[in-house]
Design a protein around this motif. Structure first.
Motif, PDB file in Angstrom:
ATOM      1  N   PRO A  73       9.796   7.084  -6.578  1.00 53.38           N
ATOM      2  CA  PRO A  73       8.954   5.973  -6.118  1.00 53.38           C
ATOM      3  C   PRO A  73       9.268   5.561  -4.681  1.00 53.38           C
ATOM      4  O   PRO A  73      10.402   5.682  -4.213  1.00 53.38           O
ATOM      5  N   THR A  74       8.261   5.083  -3.998  1.00 53.06           N
ATOM      6  CA  THR A  74       8.439   4.495  -2.677  1.00 53.06           C
ATOM      7  C   THR A  74       8.853   3.037  -2.849  1.00 53.06           C
ATOM      8  O   THR A  74       8.256   2.297  -3.637  1.00 53.06           O
ATOM      9  N   VAL A  75       9.862   2.611  -2.118  1.00 55.44           N
ATOM     10  CA  VAL A  75      10.358   1.244  -2.188  1.00 55.44           C
ATOM     11  C   VAL A  75       9.666   0.422  -1.102  1.00 55.44           C
ATOM     12  O   VAL A  75       9.705   0.792   0.084  1.00 55.44           O
ATOM     13  N   VAL A  76       9.022  -0.662  -1.489  1.00 48.43           N
ATOM     14  CA  VAL A  76       8.288  -1.515  -0.550  1.00 48.43           C
ATOM     15  C   VAL A  76       8.917  -2.898  -0.567  1.00 48.43           C
ATOM     16  O   VAL A  76       9.087  -3.502  -1.632  1.00 48.43           O
ATOM     17  N   PHE A  77       9.235  -3.404   0.609  1.00 50.78           N
ATOM     18  CA  PHE A  77       9.962  -4.663   0.750  1.00 50.78           C
ATOM     19  C   PHE A  77       9.036  -5.795   1.176  1.00 50.78           C
ATOM     20  O   PHE A  77       8.179  -5.622   2.036  1.00 50.78           O
ATOM     21  N   GLU A  78       9.270  -6.968   0.586  1.00 54.75           N
ATOM     22  CA  GLU A  78       8.513  -8.187   0.912  1.00 54.75           C
ATOM     23  C   GLU A  78       9.495  -9.289   1.284  1.00 54.75           C
ATOM     24  O   GLU A  78      10.431  -9.580   0.533  1.00 54.75           O
ATOM     25  N   GLY A  79       9.301  -9.903   2.444  1.00 53.12           N
ATOM     26  CA  GLY A  79      10.220 -10.919   2.936  1.00 53.12           C
ATOM     27  C   GLY A  79       9.886 -12.325   2.472  1.00 53.12           C
ATOM     28  O   GLY A  79       8.850 -12.580   1.853  1.00 53.12           O
ATOM     29  N   GLY A  80      10.769 -13.251   2.794  1.00 47.08           N
ATOM     30  CA  GLY A  80      10.568 -14.651   2.487  1.00 47.08           C
ATOM     31  C   GLY A  80       9.751 -15.346   3.558  1.00 47.08           C
ATOM     32  O   GLY A  80       9.139 -14.710   4.426  1.00 47.08           O
ATOM     33  N   SER A 104      10.908   4.479   1.990  1.00 48.24           N
ATOM     34  CA  SER A 104      10.783   3.023   1.965  1.00 48.24           C
ATOM     35  C   SER A 104       9.800   2.547   3.019  1.00 48.24           C
ATOM     36  O   SER A 104       9.582   3.208   4.042  1.00 48.24           O
ATOM     37  N   VAL A 105       9.214   1.382   2.748  1.00 49.46           N
ATOM     38  CA  VAL A 105       8.225   0.787   3.646  1.00 49.46           C
ATOM     39  C   VAL A 105       8.529  -0.687   3.815  1.00 49.46           C
ATOM     40  O   VAL A 105       8.790  -1.400   2.836  1.00 49.46           O
ATOM     41  N   VAL A 106       8.496  -1.137   5.061  1.00 54.60           N
ATOM     42  CA  VAL A 106       8.564  -2.565   5.376  1.00 54.60           C
ATOM     43  C   VAL A 106       7.287  -2.927   6.128  1.00 54.60           C
ATOM     44  O   VAL A 106       6.700  -2.083   6.809  1.00 54.60           O
ATOM     45  N   TYR A 107       6.843  -4.170   5.994  1.00 49.72           N
ATOM     46  CA  TYR A 107       5.623  -4.565   6.701  1.00 49.72           C
ATOM     47  C   TYR A 107       5.701  -6.038   7.074  1.00 49.72           C
ATOM     48  O   TYR A 107       6.556  -6.787   6.591  1.00 49.72           O
ATOM     49  N   ASP A 108       4.798  -6.433   7.965  1.00 48.21           N
ATOM     50  CA  ASP A 108       4.711  -7.823   8.415  1.00 48.21           C
ATOM     51  C   ASP A 108       3.479  -8.474   7.811  1.00 48.21           C
ATOM     52  O   ASP A 108       2.350  -7.971   7.985  1.00 48.21           O
ATOM     53  N   ARG A 109       3.680  -9.586   7.116  1.00 48.28           N
ATOM     54  CA  ARG A 109       2.525 -10.371   6.682  1.00 48.28           C
ATOM     55  C   ARG A 109       1.758 -10.887   7.905  1.00 48.28           C
ATOM     56  O   ARG A 109       2.297 -10.968   9.015  1.00 48.28           O
ATOM     57  N   SER A 110       0.525 -11.274   7.714  1.00 50.85           N
ATOM     58  CA  SER A 110      -0.275 -11.801   8.819  1.00 50.85           C
ATOM     59  C   SER A 110       0.454 -12.954   9.507  1.00 50.85           C
ATOM     60  O   SER A 110       0.972 -13.856   8.846  1.00 50.85           O
ATOM     61  N   GLY A 111       0.507 -12.899  10.831  1.00 49.65           N
ATOM     62  CA  GLY A 111       1.140 -13.952  11.612  1.00 49.65           C
ATOM     63  C   GLY A 111       2.625 -13.782  11.807  1.00 49.65           C
ATOM     64  O   GLY A 111       3.270 -14.625  12.438  1.00 49.65           O
ATOM     65  N   LEU A 112       3.191 -12.702  11.281  1.00 51.94           N
ATOM     66  CA  LEU A 112       4.626 -12.425  11.431  1.00 51.94           C
ATOM     67  C   LEU A 112       4.804 -11.063  12.104  1.00 51.94           C
ATOM     68  O   LEU A 112       3.965 -10.166  11.956  1.00 51.94           O
ATOM     69  N   GLY A 113       5.928 -10.902  12.808  1.00 56.43           N
ATOM     70  CA  GLY A 113       6.205  -9.632  13.461  1.00 56.43           C
ATOM     71  C   GLY A 113       5.068  -9.219  14.373  1.00 56.43           C
ATOM     72  O   GLY A 113       4.678  -9.955  15.271  1.00 56.43           O
ATOM     73  N   ALA A 136      -0.302 -12.017  -2.032  1.00 55.13           N
ATOM     74  CA  ALA A 136      -0.139 -10.933  -3.006  1.00 55.13           C
ATOM     75  C   ALA A 136      -1.268  -9.914  -2.904  1.00 55.13           C
ATOM     76  O   ALA A 136      -1.041  -8.699  -3.048  1.00 55.13           O
ATOM     77  N   GLN A 137      -2.478 -10.399  -2.648  1.00 59.90           N
ATOM     78  CA  GLN A 137      -3.599  -9.467  -2.469  1.00 59.90           C
ATOM     79  C   GLN A 137      -3.370  -8.588  -1.248  1.00 59.90           C
ATOM     80  O   GLN A 137      -3.636  -7.377  -1.277  1.00 59.90           O
ATOM     81  N   ASP A 138      -2.859  -9.173  -0.178  1.00 62.82           N
ATOM     82  CA  ASP A 138      -2.562  -8.373   1.013  1.00 62.82           C
ATOM     83  C   ASP A 138      -1.522  -7.298   0.703  1.00 62.82           C
ATOM     84  O   ASP A 138      -1.663  -6.149   1.137  1.00 62.82           O
ATOM     85  N   LEU A 139      -0.476  -7.669  -0.023  1.00 62.57           N
ATOM     86  CA  LEU A 139       0.521  -6.670  -0.409  1.00 62.57           C
ATOM     87  C   LEU A 139      -0.132  -5.566  -1.231  1.00 62.57           C
ATOM     88  O   LEU A 139       0.132  -4.373  -1.021  1.00 62.57           O
ATOM     89  N   GLY A 140      -0.990  -5.943  -2.168  1.00 67.48           N
ATOM     90  CA  GLY A 140      -1.679  -4.940  -2.970  1.00 67.48           C
ATOM     91  C   GLY A 140      -2.490  -3.980  -2.119  1.00 67.48           C
ATOM     92  O   GLY A 140      -2.538  -2.768  -2.388  1.00 67.48           O
ATOM     93  N   GLY A 158       9.276 -14.079  -1.190  1.00 63.23           N
ATOM     94  CA  GLY A 158       8.770 -12.745  -1.499  1.00 63.23           C
ATOM     95  C   GLY A 158       8.837 -12.413  -2.975  1.00 63.23           C
ATOM     96  O   GLY A 158       8.109 -11.535  -3.447  1.00 63.23           O
ATOM     97  N   GLY A 159       9.702 -13.096  -3.728  1.00 60.12           N
ATOM     98  CA  GLY A 159       9.792 -12.857  -5.169  1.00 60.12           C
ATOM     99  C   GLY A 159       8.490 -13.136  -5.891  1.00 60.12           C
ATOM    100  O   GLY A 159       7.957 -12.263  -6.595  1.00 60.12           O
ATOM    101  N   PRO A 160       7.920 -14.349  -5.756  1.00 57.26           N
ATOM    102  CA  PRO A 160       6.613 -14.593  -6.370  1.00 57.26           C
ATOM    103  C   PRO A 160       5.520 -13.666  -5.865  1.00 57.26           C
ATOM    104  O   PRO A 160       4.644 -13.262  -6.624  1.00 57.26           O
ATOM    105  N   ILE A 161       5.565 -13.319  -4.582  1.00 60.08           N
ATOM    106  CA  ILE A 161       4.529 -12.434  -4.035  1.00 60.08           C
ATOM    107  C   ILE A 161       4.531 -11.093  -4.754  1.00 60.08           C
ATOM    108  O   ILE A 161       3.480 -10.591  -5.185  1.00 60.08           O
ATOM    109  N   VAL A 162       5.708 -10.479  -4.916  1.00 58.67           N
ATOM    110  CA  VAL A 162       5.733  -9.159  -5.559  1.00 58.67           C
ATOM    111  C   VAL A 162       5.418  -9.258  -7.043  1.00 58.67           C
ATOM    112  O   VAL A 162       4.815  -8.331  -7.612  1.00 58.67           O
TER     113      VAL A 162
END
Length: 285
Positions: free
Chosen positions: A33-40, A61-70, A85-89, A108-112
């Motif tokens: 599996p690919t590991v995808v990370f979600e921040g706080g 592994s994949v890291v990404y920036d939510r809208s308005g971050l990074g 959560a929809q954006d992560l999906g 990020g816990g609730p988001i995932v």
């Protein structure tokens, strides 16, 4: 990793309303599996770099920036949990069919959890790192709202003065040089604090929604990691209540596991990246 950025190759995922989200993908062994990370809150992709390095021999592994971050442009609509959560999906849609292990720290816990419940068939496991959890009654009290407001005002003021990064110098020191440079440039800005405020605005409402409609995770394995030490805003009483909520969350899964990061305060990715990587590897085997 030889050559290139320590967090992998850059890319952009376009979501359904036309926004683009910046991500980096680090290669790894095929067939896992690919590991995808979600921040706080306010956390860009950069602070996961050390955990990614610990996983390099085990999984892509994949890291990404939510809208308005990074590097991701801001979103003009309310930053409700369901939207995050929809954006992560949709990032997962862009990455392929999966399977994926999702790792979420703090908010990020609730988001995932919400993203996993939307399409559980492609999720091989969840690792929740000192997550915000709606089973903790303290999160609904006026004192928490006041603390959130004070923290937001203080963080925004430090960002305007160019001093916010000083408060996180320990985190910067723990990162590879390229990820630290990215975070220094992108993570402590007025714009990032504006996004933090936008996401914080609906936290209580989102937590109440989670209580009323708990994400159904079925047989997805869930590991919850609790910090073992107090930290800013989390005294011994708050820490104990948070840990109890984590134990509860793990117990709700037929394949749940509750782990303590005994050397860490809330920023477990900074202080015990190897422990997080170990728990991810358990789900990959």
């Amino acid at each position: 990793m030889t050559g290139g950025h320590s967090q992998g190759e850059p890319g952009w995922a376009r979501v359904r309303d036309g926004r683009e989200l910046f991500f980096q993908r680090r290669s790894g062994p095929a067939g896992v599996p690919t590991v995808v990370f979600e921040g706080g809150l306010a956390a860009s992709r950069s602070y996961w770099a050390t955990v990614q390095g610990e996983l390099a021999a085990w999984a892509p592994s994949v890291v990404y920036d939510r809208s308005g971050l990074g590097r991701s442009p801001a979103d003009g609509r309310p930053r409700r949990l369901t939207r995050l959560a929809q954006d992560l999906g949709e990032v997962l849609d862009h990455l392929g069919q999966g399977p994926f292990v999702l790792v979420g720290h703090s908010w990020g816990g609730p988001i995932v959890r919400v993203a996993a419940a939307a399409e559980p068939g492609r999720i091989a496991g969840l690792v929740l790192v000192d997550p915000t959890d709606e089973s903790c009654d303290l999160l609904f009290t006026p004192s928490i709202r006041r603390a959130e407001k004070v923290g937001q005002v203080g963080s925004a003021a430090l960002a305007r003065l160019g001093l916010l990064g000083v408060a996180f110098r320990g985190l910067l020191a723990s990162l590879p040089a390229d990820a630290a440079a990215d975070m220094r440039a992108e993570g402590f800005t007025v714009a990032a604090m504006r996004t933090r405020a936008a996401e914080l605005a609906s936290v209580e409402q989102d937590l109440r929604s989670l209580r009323e409609n708990t994400p159904e995770l079925g047989e997805i394995p869930v590991t919850v990691i609790s910090a073992g030490k107090t930290s800013a805003g989390m005294n011994a009483r708050v820490r104990a209540l948070a840990d109890a909520s984590h134990e509860y969350r793990a117990s709700r899964s037929s394949r749940g596991r509750h782990v303590h990061a005994g050397l860490s305060g809330h920023m477990v990715p900074e202080t015990e990246p190897g422990l997080i990587a170990d728990e991810i590897r358990r789900l990959l085997s």
